[in-house]
Scaffold this active site. Sequence first.
Site, PDB file in Angstrom:
ATOM      1  N   ARG A   1       0.829  -1.220   0.000  1.00 17.00           N
ATOM      2  CA  ARG A   1       0.000   0.000   0.000  1.00 17.00           C
ATOM      3  C   ARG A   1       0.860   1.266   0.000  1.00 17.00           C
ATOM      4  O   ARG A   1       0.524   2.247  -0.657  1.00 17.00           O
ATOM      5  CB  ARG A   1      -0.927  -0.015   1.223  1.00 17.00           C
ATOM      6  CG  ARG A   1      -1.975  -1.133   1.172  1.00 17.00           C
ATOM      7  CD  ARG A   1      -3.341  -0.615   0.794  1.00 17.00           C
ATOM      8  NE  ARG A   1      -4.248  -1.696   0.458  1.00 17.00           N
ATOM      9  CZ  ARG A   1      -5.288  -2.079   1.198  1.00 17.00           C
ATOM     10  NH1 ARG A   1      -5.544  -1.476   2.341  1.00 17.00           N
ATOM     11  NH2 ARG A   1      -6.069  -3.060   0.785  1.00 17.00           N
TER      12      ARG A   1
ATOM     13  N   ASP B   1      10.986 -15.943  16.951  1.00 12.92           N
ATOM     14  CA  ASP B   1      12.021 -16.180  17.967  1.00 12.92           C
ATOM     15  C   ASP B   1      12.529 -14.928  18.686  1.00 12.92           C
ATOM     16  O   ASP B   1      13.146 -15.034  19.738  1.00 12.92           O
ATOM     17  CB  ASP B   1      13.238 -16.862  17.310  1.00 12.92           C
ATOM     18  CG  ASP B   1      12.881 -18.169  16.636  1.00 12.92           C
ATOM     19  OD1 ASP B   1      11.890 -18.795  17.067  1.00 12.92           O
ATOM     20  OD2 ASP B   1      13.577 -18.567  15.689  1.00 12.92           O
TER      21      ASP B   1
ATOM     22  N   ARG C   1      14.280 -21.447  18.795  1.00 10.91           N
ATOM     23  CA  ARG C   1      15.620 -21.786  18.295  1.00 10.91           C
ATOM     24  C   ARG C   1      16.643 -21.613  19.414  1.00 10.91           C
ATOM     25  O   ARG C   1      16.420 -22.134  20.504  1.00 10.91           O
ATOM     26  CB  ARG C   1      15.955 -20.907  17.086  1.00 10.91           C
ATOM     27  CG  ARG C   1      16.895 -21.577  16.104  1.00 10.91           C
ATOM     28  CD  ARG C   1      17.181 -20.674  14.934  1.00 10.91           C
ATOM     29  NE  ARG C   1      16.092 -20.656  13.972  1.00 10.91           N
ATOM     30  CZ  ARG C   1      15.968 -21.516  12.973  1.00 10.91           C
ATOM     31  NH1 ARG C   1      16.845 -22.459  12.811  1.00 10.91           N
ATOM     32  NH2 ARG C   1      14.960 -21.433  12.124  1.00 10.91           N
TER      33      ARG C   1
ATOM     34  N   ARG D   1       3.423 -21.065  15.754  1.00  7.02           N
ATOM     35  CA  ARG D   1       3.684 -20.222  14.581  1.00  7.02           C
ATOM     36  C   ARG D   1       2.388 -19.802  13.884  1.00  7.02           C
ATOM     37  O   ARG D   1       2.402 -18.932  13.014  1.00  7.02           O
ATOM     38  CB  ARG D   1       4.601 -20.952  13.598  1.00  7.02           C
ATOM     39  CG  ARG D   1       6.035 -21.054  14.035  1.00  7.02           C
ATOM     40  CD  ARG D   1       7.020 -20.580  12.984  1.00  7.02           C
ATOM     41  NE  ARG D   1       6.920 -21.257  11.725  1.00  7.02           N
ATOM     42  CZ  ARG D   1       7.807 -22.155  11.271  1.00  7.02           C
ATOM     43  NH1 ARG D   1       8.852 -22.489  12.013  1.00  7.02           N
ATOM     44  NH2 ARG D   1       7.674 -22.685  10.090  1.00  7.02           N
TER      45      ARG D   1
HETATM   46  O1  F6P Z   1      12.733 -19.552  13.420  1.00  9.39           O
HETATM   47  C1  F6P Z   1      11.424 -19.890  13.669  1.00  9.39           C
HETATM   48  C2  F6P Z   1      11.305 -21.324  14.069  1.00  9.39           C
HETATM   49  O2  F6P Z   1       9.949 -21.622  14.299  1.00  9.39           O
HETATM   50  C3  F6P Z   1      12.139 -21.726  15.274  1.00  9.39           C
HETATM   51  O3  F6P Z   1      11.553 -21.355  16.494  1.00  9.39           O
HETATM   52  C4  F6P Z   1      12.258 -23.219  15.083  1.00  9.39           C
HETATM   53  O4  F6P Z   1      13.410 -23.716  15.677  1.00  9.39           O
HETATM   54  C5  F6P Z   1      12.323 -23.341  13.585  1.00  9.39           C
HETATM   55  O5  F6P Z   1      11.776 -22.158  13.040  1.00  9.39           O
HETATM   56  C6  F6P Z   1      11.585 -24.520  13.025  1.00  9.39           C
HETATM   57  O6  F6P Z   1      11.821 -24.578  11.670  1.00  9.39           O
HETATM   58  P1  F6P Z   1      10.988 -25.461  10.650  1.00  9.39           P
HETATM   59  O7  F6P Z   1       9.671 -24.794  10.423  1.00  9.39           O
HETATM   60  O8  F6P Z   1      11.805 -25.484   9.437  1.00  9.39           O
HETATM   61  O9  F6P Z   1      10.782 -26.801  11.307  1.00  9.39           O
END
Ligand code: F6P
Length: 368
Positions: free
Chosen positions: A31, A133, A177, A271
Amino acid sequence: MIMAQNFRKIGVLTSGGDAPGMNAAVRAIARTANARGIQVMGIIGGYRGMIHDEMIELDNRAVSGKIQLSGTFLYSDRCLEFKEEEGMQKAIATLKKHEIDGVIAIGGDGTFRGATDLSVRGVPTIGVPGSIDNDITASDYTIGFDTAMTTVIENVDRLRDTCESHARCNVVEVMGRGAGDITINTAIASGAVACVIPEAPFDEEACINKIIRLRREGKRSFLIIVSEAFPTLGEELAKKITAVTKELSEKEGNDRLWVESKFCRLAHTVRGGSPTLRDRLTATKMGVRAVEELLAGNTNLIVVERQGEIATCDIGWSQVLDRMYKGTLKPGMTDKYTAEELADMEKFIAAKKAEFEAAYAMFNELAN
Ligand code: F6P
Protein backbone atom coordinates in the site's frame (compact mmCIF):
# COMPACT_ATOMS: atom_id res chain seq x y z
CA MET A 1 22.74 3.09 -6.48
CA ILE A 2 19.18 3.51 -7.77
CA MET A 3 17.69 6.71 -6.42
CA ALA A 4 14.07 7.31 -5.50
CA GLN A 5 13.08 9.04 -8.71
CA ASN A 6 14.19 5.98 -10.70
CA PHE A 7 12.18 3.50 -8.69
CA ARG A 8 9.37 1.93 -10.65
CA LYS A 9 8.94 -1.52 -9.18
CA ILE A 10 9.88 -3.32 -5.99
CA GLY A 11 9.73 -6.99 -5.06
CA VAL A 12 8.75 -8.31 -1.65
CA LEU A 13 9.26 -11.77 -0.24
CA THR A 14 8.88 -13.70 2.99
CA SER A 15 11.49 -16.29 3.80
CA GLY A 16 12.48 -18.69 6.58
CA GLY A 17 10.01 -19.74 9.28
CA ASP A 18 6.69 -17.97 8.80
CA ALA A 19 5.56 -15.59 11.52
CA PRO A 20 2.17 -14.06 12.30
CA GLY A 21 2.22 -10.48 11.08
CA MET A 22 4.24 -11.11 7.93
CA ASN A 23 1.07 -10.52 5.91
CA ALA A 24 0.50 -7.20 7.65
CA ALA A 25 4.04 -6.16 6.65
CA VAL A 26 3.47 -7.19 3.03
CA ARG A 27 0.20 -5.26 2.97
CA ALA A 28 1.88 -2.14 4.37
CA ILE A 29 4.71 -2.42 1.84
CA ALA A 30 2.31 -2.82 -1.07
CA ARG A 31 0.00 0.00 0.00
CA THR A 32 2.84 2.43 0.79
CA ALA A 33 4.59 1.78 -2.50
CA ASN A 34 1.38 1.82 -4.54
CA ALA A 35 0.41 5.14 -2.96
CA ARG A 36 3.71 6.55 -4.24
CA GLY A 37 3.17 5.27 -7.76
CA ILE A 38 5.45 2.27 -7.43
CA GLN A 39 4.41 -1.18 -8.55
CA VAL A 40 4.92 -4.08 -6.15
CA MET A 41 5.56 -7.68 -7.08
CA GLY A 42 5.02 -10.37 -4.45
CA ILE A 43 7.70 -13.04 -4.88
CA ILE A 44 6.18 -16.45 -4.16
CA GLY A 45 7.91 -18.84 -1.75
CA GLY A 46 10.85 -16.65 -0.73
CA TYR A 47 14.12 -16.74 -2.67
CA ARG A 48 12.96 -19.88 -4.48
CA GLY A 49 10.27 -17.84 -6.23
CA MET A 50 12.93 -15.32 -7.22
CA ILE A 51 14.99 -18.08 -8.83
CA HIS A 52 12.05 -19.73 -10.56
CA ASP A 53 10.26 -16.55 -11.60
CA GLU A 54 7.12 -16.95 -9.55
CA MET A 55 5.48 -13.69 -8.67
CA ILE A 56 2.18 -11.89 -8.50
CA GLU A 57 1.40 -8.24 -8.67
CA LEU A 58 0.39 -6.74 -5.35
CA ASP A 59 -1.95 -3.88 -6.07
CA ASN A 60 -4.06 -2.53 -3.23
CA ARG A 61 -6.85 -5.06 -3.85
CA ALA A 62 -4.43 -8.01 -3.83
CA VAL A 63 -3.46 -7.24 -0.23
CA SER A 64 -7.00 -6.57 0.94
CA GLY A 65 -8.25 -8.85 3.73
CA LYS A 66 -4.73 -10.07 4.53
CA ILE A 67 -3.80 -8.05 7.63
CA GLN A 68 -5.51 -10.44 10.05
CA LEU A 69 -4.27 -13.64 8.43
CA SER A 70 -1.54 -15.76 9.90
CA GLY A 71 1.17 -17.59 7.96
CA THR A 72 2.29 -15.80 4.84
CA PHE A 73 0.12 -15.62 1.75
CA LEU A 74 3.32 -15.17 -0.28
CA TYR A 75 4.45 -18.52 1.15
CA SER A 76 7.90 -19.19 2.55
CA ASP A 77 10.87 -21.43 2.07
CA ARG A 78 14.39 -22.03 3.30
CA CYS A 79 16.02 -22.02 -0.13
CA LEU A 80 19.40 -23.77 -0.38
CA GLU A 81 19.64 -23.06 -4.12
CA PHE A 82 19.90 -19.35 -3.39
CA LYS A 83 23.06 -19.93 -1.38
CA GLU A 84 24.86 -21.02 -4.56
CA GLU A 85 26.16 -18.38 -6.99
CA GLU A 86 24.25 -20.02 -9.86
CA GLY A 87 20.93 -19.80 -8.01
CA MET A 88 21.62 -16.23 -7.03
CA GLN A 89 22.43 -15.22 -10.59
CA LYS A 90 19.18 -16.82 -11.78
CA ALA A 91 17.34 -14.83 -9.12
CA ILE A 92 18.99 -11.60 -10.22
CA ALA A 93 18.10 -12.39 -13.85
CA THR A 94 14.45 -12.77 -12.81
CA LEU A 95 14.55 -9.40 -11.07
CA LYS A 96 16.04 -7.81 -14.20
CA LYS A 97 13.42 -9.46 -16.41
CA HIS A 98 10.65 -7.91 -14.33
CA GLU A 99 12.53 -4.62 -14.04
CA ILE A 100 12.45 -4.83 -10.27
CA ASP A 101 14.57 -2.02 -8.85
CA GLY A 102 14.74 -3.12 -5.23
CA VAL A 103 13.69 -5.88 -2.86
CA ILE A 104 12.25 -6.05 0.64
CA ALA A 105 12.97 -9.36 2.36
CA ILE A 106 10.95 -10.27 5.45
CA GLY A 107 12.38 -12.99 7.69
CA GLY A 108 15.17 -13.84 10.10
CA ASP A 109 18.95 -13.98 9.92
CA GLY A 110 19.05 -16.46 7.00
CA THR A 111 16.80 -14.11 5.04
CA PHE A 112 19.11 -11.20 5.80
CA ARG A 113 22.13 -13.12 4.54
CA GLY A 114 20.24 -13.43 1.25
CA ALA A 115 19.46 -9.70 1.37
CA THR A 116 23.16 -8.91 1.71
CA ASP A 117 23.98 -11.24 -1.19
CA LEU A 118 21.57 -9.26 -3.35
CA SER A 119 22.84 -5.90 -2.09
CA VAL A 120 26.47 -6.66 -2.86
CA ARG A 121 25.43 -7.69 -6.38
CA GLY A 122 23.82 -4.33 -6.95
CA VAL A 123 20.19 -4.99 -6.02
CA PRO A 124 19.06 -2.50 -3.35
CA THR A 125 17.61 -4.66 -0.59
CA ILE A 126 16.09 -3.91 2.80
CA GLY A 127 15.34 -6.55 5.46
CA VAL A 128 12.39 -6.60 7.83
CA PRO A 129 12.70 -8.85 10.91
CA GLY A 130 9.94 -11.46 10.86
CA SER A 131 10.45 -14.38 13.22
CA ILE A 132 8.64 -15.71 16.25
CA ASP A 133 12.02 -16.18 17.97
CA ASN A 134 12.89 -12.50 18.62
CA ASP A 135 16.47 -13.49 17.95
CA ILE A 136 17.74 -10.55 15.91
CA THR A 137 20.00 -8.90 18.47
CA ALA A 138 19.95 -5.51 16.74
CA SER A 139 16.18 -5.24 17.13
CA ASP A 140 14.21 -5.25 20.35
CA TYR A 141 11.41 -6.95 18.48
CA THR A 142 10.74 -9.29 15.58
CA ILE A 143 7.34 -9.61 13.91
CA GLY A 144 5.42 -12.62 15.22
CA PHE A 145 6.97 -12.74 18.68
CA ASP A 146 3.94 -11.40 20.53
CA THR A 147 1.48 -13.68 18.76
CA ALA A 148 3.67 -16.72 19.39
CA MET A 149 3.91 -15.91 23.10
CA THR A 150 0.17 -15.30 23.29
CA THR A 151 -0.44 -18.71 21.73
CA VAL A 152 1.96 -20.32 24.18
CA ILE A 153 0.25 -18.88 27.23
CA GLU A 154 -3.21 -19.78 25.91
CA ASN A 155 -2.07 -23.38 25.62
CA VAL A 156 -0.18 -23.38 28.89
CA ASP A 157 -3.24 -21.98 30.68
CA ARG A 158 -5.20 -24.95 29.35
CA LEU A 159 -2.54 -27.33 30.58
CA ARG A 160 -2.67 -25.67 33.97
CA ASP A 161 -6.43 -26.30 34.17
CA THR A 162 -5.97 -30.03 33.88
CA CYS A 163 -2.78 -30.05 36.00
CA GLU A 164 -4.64 -28.37 38.82
CA SER A 165 -7.51 -30.88 38.62
CA HIS A 166 -5.10 -33.81 38.79
CA ALA A 167 -2.41 -32.25 40.98
CA ARG A 168 0.19 -32.79 38.27
CA CYS A 169 3.13 -31.03 36.68
CA ASN A 170 3.39 -30.24 32.99
CA VAL A 171 6.70 -29.60 31.29
CA VAL A 172 6.10 -27.61 28.12
CA GLU A 173 8.66 -27.21 25.36
CA VAL A 174 8.40 -24.07 23.25
CA MET A 175 10.08 -22.88 20.07
CA GLY A 176 12.64 -20.09 19.89
CA ARG A 177 15.62 -21.79 18.29
CA GLY A 178 18.73 -20.66 20.28
CA ALA A 179 16.98 -17.76 21.98
CA GLY A 180 15.15 -18.02 25.30
CA ASP A 181 12.93 -14.97 24.74
CA ILE A 182 9.69 -16.90 24.18
CA THR A 183 10.53 -19.23 27.07
CA ILE A 184 11.34 -16.62 29.71
CA ASN A 185 8.41 -14.35 28.88
CA THR A 186 5.85 -17.10 28.75
CA ALA A 187 7.25 -18.62 31.95
CA ILE A 188 6.68 -15.29 33.69
CA ALA A 189 3.25 -14.79 32.15
CA SER A 190 1.96 -18.30 32.84
CA GLY A 191 3.20 -18.45 36.43
CA ALA A 192 5.56 -21.33 35.79
CA VAL A 193 7.63 -22.73 38.60
CA ALA A 194 10.78 -23.11 36.51
CA CYS A 195 12.09 -22.43 33.05
CA VAL A 196 15.02 -23.69 31.05
CA ILE A 197 16.67 -21.16 28.72
CA PRO A 198 19.92 -21.21 26.76
CA GLU A 199 20.99 -17.94 28.42
CA ALA A 200 21.27 -19.37 31.96
CA PRO A 201 22.40 -22.64 33.54
CA PHE A 202 19.70 -25.02 34.73
CA ASP A 203 19.95 -26.87 38.01
CA GLU A 204 17.71 -29.92 37.69
CA GLU A 205 18.13 -31.05 41.27
CA ALA A 206 17.23 -27.61 42.63
CA CYS A 207 14.18 -27.55 40.36
CA ILE A 208 12.91 -30.92 41.63
CA ASN A 209 13.63 -29.97 45.24
CA LYS A 210 11.66 -26.78 44.75
CA ILE A 211 8.68 -28.73 43.42
CA ILE A 212 8.85 -31.07 46.43
CA ARG A 213 9.07 -28.13 48.84
CA LEU A 214 6.13 -26.39 47.19
CA ARG A 215 4.10 -29.61 47.21
CA ARG A 216 4.77 -29.98 50.94
CA GLU A 217 3.49 -26.40 51.31
CA GLY A 218 0.29 -27.43 49.54
CA LYS A 219 0.81 -26.41 45.91
CA ARG A 220 -1.14 -28.73 43.63
CA SER A 221 0.01 -28.02 40.08
CA PHE A 222 3.27 -27.04 38.44
CA LEU A 223 4.32 -25.74 35.07
CA ILE A 224 7.82 -25.75 33.64
CA ILE A 225 8.65 -24.06 30.35
CA VAL A 226 11.62 -25.40 28.43
CA SER A 227 13.28 -23.92 25.37
CA GLU A 228 13.51 -26.16 22.31
CA ALA A 229 17.26 -25.50 22.43
CA PHE A 230 17.25 -28.52 24.78
CA PRO A 231 15.49 -31.07 22.60
CA THR A 232 15.45 -34.01 25.03
CA LEU A 233 15.51 -32.20 28.35
CA GLY A 234 11.78 -31.52 28.75
CA GLU A 235 10.59 -35.07 28.28
CA GLU A 236 13.35 -36.45 30.51
CA LEU A 237 12.67 -33.86 33.19
CA ALA A 238 8.99 -34.82 33.30
CA LYS A 239 9.97 -38.49 33.74
CA LYS A 240 12.52 -37.61 36.41
CA ILE A 241 10.08 -35.50 38.46
CA THR A 242 7.56 -38.32 38.26
CA ALA A 243 10.11 -40.94 39.36
CA VAL A 244 11.81 -38.94 42.12
CA THR A 245 8.54 -37.81 43.71
CA LYS A 246 7.07 -41.32 43.40
CA GLU A 247 10.03 -42.74 45.29
CA LEU A 248 9.75 -40.02 47.92
CA SER A 249 6.03 -40.52 48.36
CA GLU A 250 6.58 -44.27 48.87
CA LYS A 251 9.43 -43.66 51.28
CA GLU A 252 7.38 -41.29 53.39
CA GLY A 253 4.11 -43.17 52.92
CA ASN A 254 2.53 -39.95 51.68
CA ASP A 255 1.00 -40.26 48.23
CA ARG A 256 0.41 -36.49 48.08
CA LEU A 257 4.11 -36.04 47.50
CA TRP A 258 3.86 -37.78 44.15
CA VAL A 259 3.93 -35.21 41.35
CA GLU A 260 2.97 -37.05 38.21
CA SER A 261 4.44 -35.08 35.34
CA LYS A 262 3.49 -34.89 31.69
CA PHE A 263 5.40 -33.49 28.75
CA CYS A 264 4.00 -31.36 25.95
CA ARG A 265 5.80 -30.02 22.89
CA LEU A 266 3.90 -27.11 21.41
CA ALA A 267 6.16 -27.11 18.34
CA HIS A 268 4.75 -25.39 15.26
CA THR A 269 1.36 -24.64 16.79
CA VAL A 270 2.86 -21.41 18.10
CA ARG A 271 3.68 -20.22 14.58
CA GLY A 272 0.02 -20.14 13.61
CA GLY A 273 -2.91 -17.99 14.64
CA SER A 274 -4.13 -14.54 13.75
CA PRO A 275 -1.51 -11.87 14.56
CA THR A 276 -2.03 -9.81 17.71
CA LEU A 277 -2.49 -6.06 17.63
CA ARG A 278 1.19 -5.63 18.56
CA ASP A 279 2.32 -7.72 15.62
CA ARG A 280 -0.01 -6.05 13.14
CA LEU A 281 1.06 -2.58 14.22
CA THR A 282 4.79 -3.28 14.33
CA ALA A 283 4.67 -5.12 11.01
CA THR A 284 2.83 -2.19 9.46
CA LYS A 285 5.31 0.39 10.77
CA MET A 286 8.29 -1.70 9.72
CA GLY A 287 6.81 -2.32 6.26
CA VAL A 288 6.24 1.39 5.68
CA ARG A 289 9.77 2.21 6.83
CA ALA A 290 11.28 -0.43 4.56
CA VAL A 291 9.68 1.19 1.51
CA GLU A 292 10.84 4.62 2.63
CA GLU A 293 14.40 3.37 3.01
CA LEU A 294 14.43 1.86 -0.47
CA LEU A 295 13.02 5.06 -1.94
CA ALA A 296 15.66 7.09 -0.13
CA GLY A 297 18.25 5.11 -2.05
CA ASN A 298 19.38 2.94 0.85
CA THR A 299 20.35 -0.70 0.74
CA ASN A 300 21.63 -3.54 2.93
CA LEU A 301 19.76 -2.26 5.95
CA ILE A 302 17.33 -3.92 8.29
CA VAL A 303 14.47 -2.15 9.90
CA VAL A 304 14.59 -2.55 13.68
CA GLU A 305 12.67 -1.52 16.75
CA ARG A 306 14.68 0.23 19.49
CA GLN A 307 12.98 1.37 22.66
CA GLY A 308 9.63 1.58 20.92
CA GLU A 309 10.95 3.52 17.91
CA ILE A 310 11.40 2.21 14.39
CA ALA A 311 14.97 2.64 13.18
CA THR A 312 17.44 0.98 10.81
CA CYS A 313 20.89 -0.52 10.93
CA ASP A 314 23.37 -2.06 8.53
CA ILE A 315 22.82 -5.80 7.99
CA GLY A 316 26.53 -6.58 8.33
CA TRP A 317 26.65 -4.69 11.61
CA SER A 318 23.61 -6.56 12.85
CA GLN A 319 25.15 -9.92 11.92
CA VAL A 320 28.37 -9.17 13.79
CA LEU A 321 26.32 -7.98 16.76
CA ASP A 322 24.33 -11.22 16.68
CA ARG A 323 27.48 -13.30 16.69
CA MET A 324 28.99 -11.25 19.48
CA TYR A 325 25.84 -11.76 21.54
CA LYS A 326 25.81 -15.49 20.87
CA GLY A 327 29.58 -15.88 21.26
CA THR A 328 29.99 -17.22 17.70
CA LEU A 329 32.33 -14.59 16.21
CA LYS A 330 34.91 -15.96 13.80
CA PRO A 331 38.40 -14.50 13.26
CA GLY A 332 38.40 -11.43 11.03
CA MET A 333 34.70 -10.71 11.38
CA THR A 334 35.22 -7.55 13.39
CA ASP A 335 38.25 -6.28 11.43
CA LYS A 336 36.40 -3.56 9.58
CA TYR A 337 35.07 -1.95 12.76
CA THR A 338 36.93 0.66 14.78
CA ALA A 339 37.68 0.16 18.46
CA GLU A 340 34.99 2.72 19.22
CA GLU A 341 32.39 0.91 17.10
CA LEU A 342 33.26 -2.39 18.77
CA ALA A 343 32.96 -0.79 22.19
CA ASP A 344 29.49 0.45 21.20
CA MET A 345 28.52 -3.07 20.17
CA GLU A 346 29.78 -4.46 23.49
CA LYS A 347 27.74 -1.82 25.31
CA PHE A 348 24.65 -2.71 23.31
CA ILE A 349 25.11 -6.38 24.12
CA ALA A 350 25.78 -5.75 27.80
CA ALA A 351 22.51 -3.79 28.04
CA LYS A 352 20.59 -6.56 26.28
CA LYS A 353 22.09 -9.23 28.53
CA ALA A 354 21.36 -7.16 31.63
CA GLU A 355 17.72 -6.86 30.56
CA PHE A 356 17.52 -10.62 30.08
CA GLU A 357 19.18 -11.31 33.43
CA ALA A 358 16.78 -8.93 35.18
CA ALA A 359 13.81 -10.76 33.65
CA TYR A 360 15.26 -14.11 34.73
CA ALA A 361 15.93 -12.85 38.26
CA MET A 362 12.39 -11.51 38.51
CA PHE A 363 11.01 -14.81 37.27
CA ASN A 364 12.97 -16.76 39.87
CA GLU A 365 11.85 -14.53 42.68
CA LEU A 366 8.20 -14.91 41.73
CA ALA A 367 8.32 -18.61 40.93
CA ASN A 368 7.81 -19.79 44.46
O1 F6P B 1 12.73 -19.55 13.42
C1 F6P B 1 11.42 -19.89 13.67
C2 F6P B 1 11.31 -21.32 14.07
O2 F6P B 1 9.95 -21.62 14.30
C3 F6P B 1 12.14 -21.73 15.27
O3 F6P B 1 11.55 -21.36 16.49
C4 F6P B 1 12.26 -23.22 15.08
O4 F6P B 1 13.41 -23.72 15.68
C5 F6P B 1 12.32 -23.34 13.59
O5 F6P B 1 11.78 -22.16 13.04
C6 F6P B 1 11.58 -24.52 13.03
O6 F6P B 1 11.82 -24.58 11.67
P1 F6P B 1 10.99 -25.46 10.65
O7 F6P B 1 9.67 -24.79 10.42
O8 F6P B 1 11.81 -25.48 9.44
O9 F6P B 1 10.78 -26.80 11.31
